[in-house]
Design a protein around this motif. Structure first.
Motif, PDB file in Angstrom:
ATOM      1  N   ARG A 214       1.213  -1.202  -0.099  1.00 51.93           N
ATOM      2  CA  ARG A 214      -0.055  -0.120   0.310  1.00 51.93           C
ATOM      3  C   ARG A 214       0.872   1.528  -0.265  1.00 51.93           C
ATOM      4  O   ARG A 214       0.798   2.514  -0.863  1.00 51.93           O
ATOM      5  CB  ARG A 214      -0.865   0.006   0.805  1.00 51.93           C
ATOM      6  N   PHE A 215       1.517   0.948   1.042  1.00 52.31           N
ATOM      7  CA  PHE A 215       2.552   2.735   0.579  1.00 52.31           C
ATOM      8  C   PHE A 215       3.175   2.135  -0.298  1.00 52.31           C
ATOM      9  O   PHE A 215       3.599   4.191  -1.096  1.00 52.31           O
ATOM     10  CB  PHE A 215       3.576   2.516   1.814  1.00 52.31           C
ATOM     11  N   LEU A 216       4.199   1.693  -1.193  1.00 55.21           N
ATOM     12  CA  LEU A 216       4.586   1.628  -2.160  1.00 55.21           C
ATOM     13  C   LEU A 216       4.262   2.056  -3.751  1.00 55.21           C
ATOM     14  O   LEU A 216       3.976   2.882  -4.172  1.00 55.21           O
ATOM     15  CB  LEU A 216       5.780   0.084  -2.910  1.00 55.21           C
ATOM     16  N   ARG A 217       2.960   1.003  -3.797  1.00 56.42           N
ATOM     17  CA  ARG A 217       1.777   1.624  -4.672  1.00 56.42           C
ATOM     18  C   ARG A 217       1.504   3.417  -4.382  1.00 56.42           C
ATOM     19  O   ARG A 217       1.577   4.332  -5.184  1.00 56.42           O
ATOM     20  CB  ARG A 217       0.707   0.981  -4.125  1.00 56.42           C
ATOM     21  N   GLY A 218       1.237   4.164  -3.282  1.00 57.10           N
ATOM     22  CA  GLY A 218       0.524   4.938  -3.136  1.00 57.10           C
ATOM     23  C   GLY A 218       1.582   6.603  -2.964  1.00 57.10           C
ATOM     24  O   GLY A 218       1.583   7.271  -4.059  1.00 57.10           O
ATOM     25  N   TYR A 219       2.985   6.171  -2.701  1.00 57.21           N
ATOM     26  CA  TYR A 219       4.105   7.463  -2.484  1.00 57.21           C
ATOM     27  C   TYR A 219       5.176   7.027  -3.181  1.00 57.21           C
ATOM     28  O   TYR A 219       5.240   8.100  -3.902  1.00 57.21           O
ATOM     29  CB  TYR A 219       4.801   6.521  -1.248  1.00 57.21           C
ATOM     30  N   VAL A 220       5.350   5.910  -4.222  1.00 58.58           N
ATOM     31  CA  VAL A 220       6.935   6.112  -5.121  1.00 58.58           C
ATOM     32  C   VAL A 220       5.398   5.827  -6.672  1.00 58.58           C
ATOM     33  O   VAL A 220       5.013   6.905  -7.265  1.00 58.58           O
ATOM     34  CB  VAL A 220       7.272   4.367  -4.915  1.00 58.58           C
ATOM     35  N   LEU A 221       4.830   4.345  -7.094  1.00 60.62           N
ATOM     36  CA  LEU A 221       4.003   4.341  -7.930  1.00 60.62           C
ATOM     37  C   LEU A 221       3.222   5.139  -8.562  1.00 60.62           C
ATOM     38  O   LEU A 221       2.931   5.609  -9.919  1.00 60.62           O
ATOM     39  CB  LEU A 221       3.327   3.017  -7.922  1.00 60.62           C
ATOM     40  N   ARG A 222       2.791   6.236  -7.410  1.00 61.58           N
ATOM     41  CA  ARG A 222       1.094   6.707  -8.050  1.00 61.58           C
ATOM     42  C   ARG A 222       1.423   8.062  -7.420  1.00 61.58           C
ATOM     43  O   ARG A 222       0.574   9.350  -7.259  1.00 61.58           O
ATOM     44  CB  ARG A 222       0.219   6.529  -6.633  1.00 61.58           C
ATOM     45  N   LEU A 223       3.357   8.297  -7.058  1.00 60.88           N
ATOM     46  CA  LEU A 223       3.818   9.996  -7.421  1.00 60.88           C
ATOM     47  C   LEU A 223       3.576  10.480  -6.167  1.00 60.88           C
ATOM     48  O   LEU A 223       3.488  11.506  -6.208  1.00 60.88           O
ATOM     49  CB  LEU A 223       3.716  10.622  -8.639  1.00 60.88           C
ATOM     50  N   GLY A 224       3.066   9.990  -5.069  1.00 61.08           N
ATOM     51  CA  GLY A 224       2.377  10.405  -3.674  1.00 61.08           C
ATOM     52  C   GLY A 224       3.645  11.268  -2.759  1.00 61.08           C
ATOM     53  O   GLY A 224       3.605  12.560  -2.248  1.00 61.08           O
ATOM     54  N   PHE A 225       4.439  10.643  -3.309  1.00 60.16           N
ATOM     55  CA  PHE A 225       6.512  11.660  -2.863  1.00 60.16           C
ATOM     56  C   PHE A 225       6.453  13.100  -2.942  1.00 60.16           C
ATOM     57  O   PHE A 225       6.475  13.972  -3.179  1.00 60.16           O
ATOM     58  CB  PHE A 225       6.964  11.310  -3.689  1.00 60.16           C
ATOM     59  N   LEU A 226       5.088  13.251  -4.887  1.00 56.08           N
ATOM     60  CA  LEU A 226       5.401  15.093  -5.284  1.00 56.08           C
ATOM     61  C   LEU A 226       4.088  16.131  -4.338  1.00 56.08           C
ATOM     62  O   LEU A 226       4.407  16.933  -4.794  1.00 56.08           O
ATOM     63  CB  LEU A 226       4.176  14.821  -6.806  1.00 56.08           C
ATOM     64  N   ASP A 227       3.506  14.945  -3.169  1.00 54.31           N
ATOM     65  CA  ASP A 227       2.925  16.335  -1.913  1.00 54.31           C
ATOM     66  C   ASP A 227       3.505  16.067  -1.190  1.00 54.31           C
ATOM     67  O   ASP A 227       3.212  16.704  -0.320  1.00 54.31           O
ATOM     68  CB  ASP A 227       1.847  15.042  -1.938  1.00 54.31           C
ATOM     69  N   GLY A 228       4.852  16.492  -1.158  1.00 49.15           N
ATOM     70  CA  GLY A 228       5.800  16.595  -0.522  1.00 49.15           C
ATOM     71  C   GLY A 228       5.641  15.594   1.554  1.00 49.15           C
ATOM     72  O   GLY A 228       5.411  14.438   1.110  1.00 49.15           O
ATOM     73  N   TRP A 229       5.464  16.724   2.018  1.00 48.75           N
ATOM     74  CA  TRP A 229       6.136  15.938   3.359  1.00 48.75           C
ATOM     75  C   TRP A 229       4.477  15.464   3.419  1.00 48.75           C
ATOM     76  O   TRP A 229       3.936  14.603   4.297  1.00 48.75           O
ATOM     77  CB  TRP A 229       6.141  16.644   4.617  1.00 48.75           C
ATOM     78  N   ARG A 230       3.006  16.186   2.852  1.00 46.55           N
ATOM     79  CA  ARG A 230       1.499  15.587   3.467  1.00 46.55           C
ATOM     80  C   ARG A 230       1.511  14.492   2.885  1.00 46.55           C
ATOM     81  O   ARG A 230       0.911  13.127   3.683  1.00 46.55           O
ATOM     82  CB  ARG A 230       1.177  16.682   2.849  1.00 46.55           C
ATOM     83  N   GLY A 231       2.484  13.985   1.933  1.00 45.04           N
ATOM     84  CA  GLY A 231       2.127  12.917   1.222  1.00 45.04           C
ATOM     85  C   GLY A 231       2.639  11.360   1.793  1.00 45.04           C
ATOM     86  O   GLY A 231       2.328  10.491   1.500  1.00 45.04           O
ATOM     87  N   LEU A 232       3.917  12.167   2.472  1.00 47.25           N
ATOM     88  CA  LEU A 232       4.894  11.032   2.918  1.00 47.25           C
ATOM     89  C   LEU A 232       4.109  10.701   4.355  1.00 47.25           C
ATOM     90  O   LEU A 232       3.840   9.414   5.212  1.00 47.25           O
ATOM     91  CB  LEU A 232       6.593  11.243   4.287  1.00 47.25           C
ATOM     92  N   VAL A 233       3.289  11.190   4.828  1.00 46.73           N
ATOM     93  CA  VAL A 233       2.163  11.131   5.788  1.00 46.73           C
ATOM     94  C   VAL A 233       1.422  10.434   6.153  1.00 46.73           C
ATOM     95  O   VAL A 233       1.209   8.832   6.357  1.00 46.73           O
ATOM     96  CB  VAL A 233       2.316  12.522   6.674  1.00 46.73           C
TER      97      VAL A 233
END
Length: 258
Positions: A214-233
């Motif tokens: 779930r973390f990998l899909r959201g944060y990496v594959l679906r580019l959640g990291f582009l939302d900055g620290w909010r995306g990480l949390v």
């Protein structure tokens, strides 16, 4: 020859202690022909605020999210319904899209879906598992509704074509991190109980690997990291929800209290 009048539209909302958010929700629904609010024991003035905004307020004991929303839809005076939660708001762009579809008589569709944008610590998440998070909330109740027996993570299904509308539904989901953690813990318990009642079993891989995926899909594959620290949390908390769900299911299988 005059054109037929566009279909009338009912908005349906369920509430409990939403006095701080209900006004904005109802204001965004001013274009609807009626607003039905089904409240389950609010003690903060939610019912009074909704009534002051012109909503038809009904009271019903809460027995599940799906059941409560289905009841609200059945109380509507019109067959086309738009369902919102009290923490959601129709944006001007989405309102325009809905009114355009309505002017056409909702031709060729049994329901409509649209993107939902979640506000998270002062900004809207635009990537990851949080967005576009399309939800089917505008539909002809004669052809569908809040079906099934799952009372958590409930969703609408319809018999017929589903179209996608432009514009976002704003989602002001969490008042704080504590609110989010508490809510997800409750959802994890409800989902574990639902799965356990239907014979689902938790394996060690579910506890170890499902949260990671779930973390990998959201944060990496679906580019959640582009939302900055909010995306990480958001991605980390969401993965922890998955872990809690399967741990609780694991314990239920072993006769333990959760």
């Amino acid at each position: 020859m005059s054109l037929p009048a566009p279909p009338r539209l009912s908005a349906c909302i369920i509430t409990r202690n939403e006095a701080d958010r209900i006004d904005a929700c109802l204001d965004s629904l001013a274009f609807c022909d009626e607003i039905v609010v089904v409240d389950s024991g609010s003690t903060d003035g939610t019912r009074e605020r909704a009534a002051a905004k012109g909503a038809r307020v009904l009271e019903r004991a809460f027995d599940g999210y799906r059941a409560q929303k289905d009841y609200a839809v059945r109380q509507a005076r019109h067959d086309w319904v738009l369902c919102l939660d009290a923490d959601e708001r129709v944006t001007p762009a989405l309102r325009t899209a809905i009114e355009r579809a309505r002017a056409s008589g909702f031709a060729g569709a049994a329901g409509y879906r649209f993107a939902r944008a979640t506000e998270y610590f002062g900004a809207y998440l635009r990537h990851g598992n949080a967005y576009p998070d399309r939800v089917l909330r505008l539909f002809d109740r004669r052809r569908g509704g809040w079906r099934g027996d799952r009372e958590i993570h409930e969703h609408v299904t319809v018999d017929g074509p589903v179209r996608t509308l432009a514009g976002d539904l704003e989602h002001h989901a969490y008042r704080s991190l504590a609110d989010q953690l508490g809510r997800l813990e409750r959802y994890a318990r409800l989902m574990a109980e639902h799965m356990h009642a239907r014979g689902r079993r938790a394996r060690l891989a579910n506890i170890l690997l499902n949260p990671f995926w779930r973390f990998l899909r959201g944060y990496v594959l679906r580019l959640g990291f582009l939302d900055g620290w909010r995306g990480l949390v958001f991605a980390y908390v969401e993965a922890n929800y998955v872990r809690q769900k399967f741990i609780k299911l694991w314990l239920l299988e072993r006769g333990q209290r959760i």
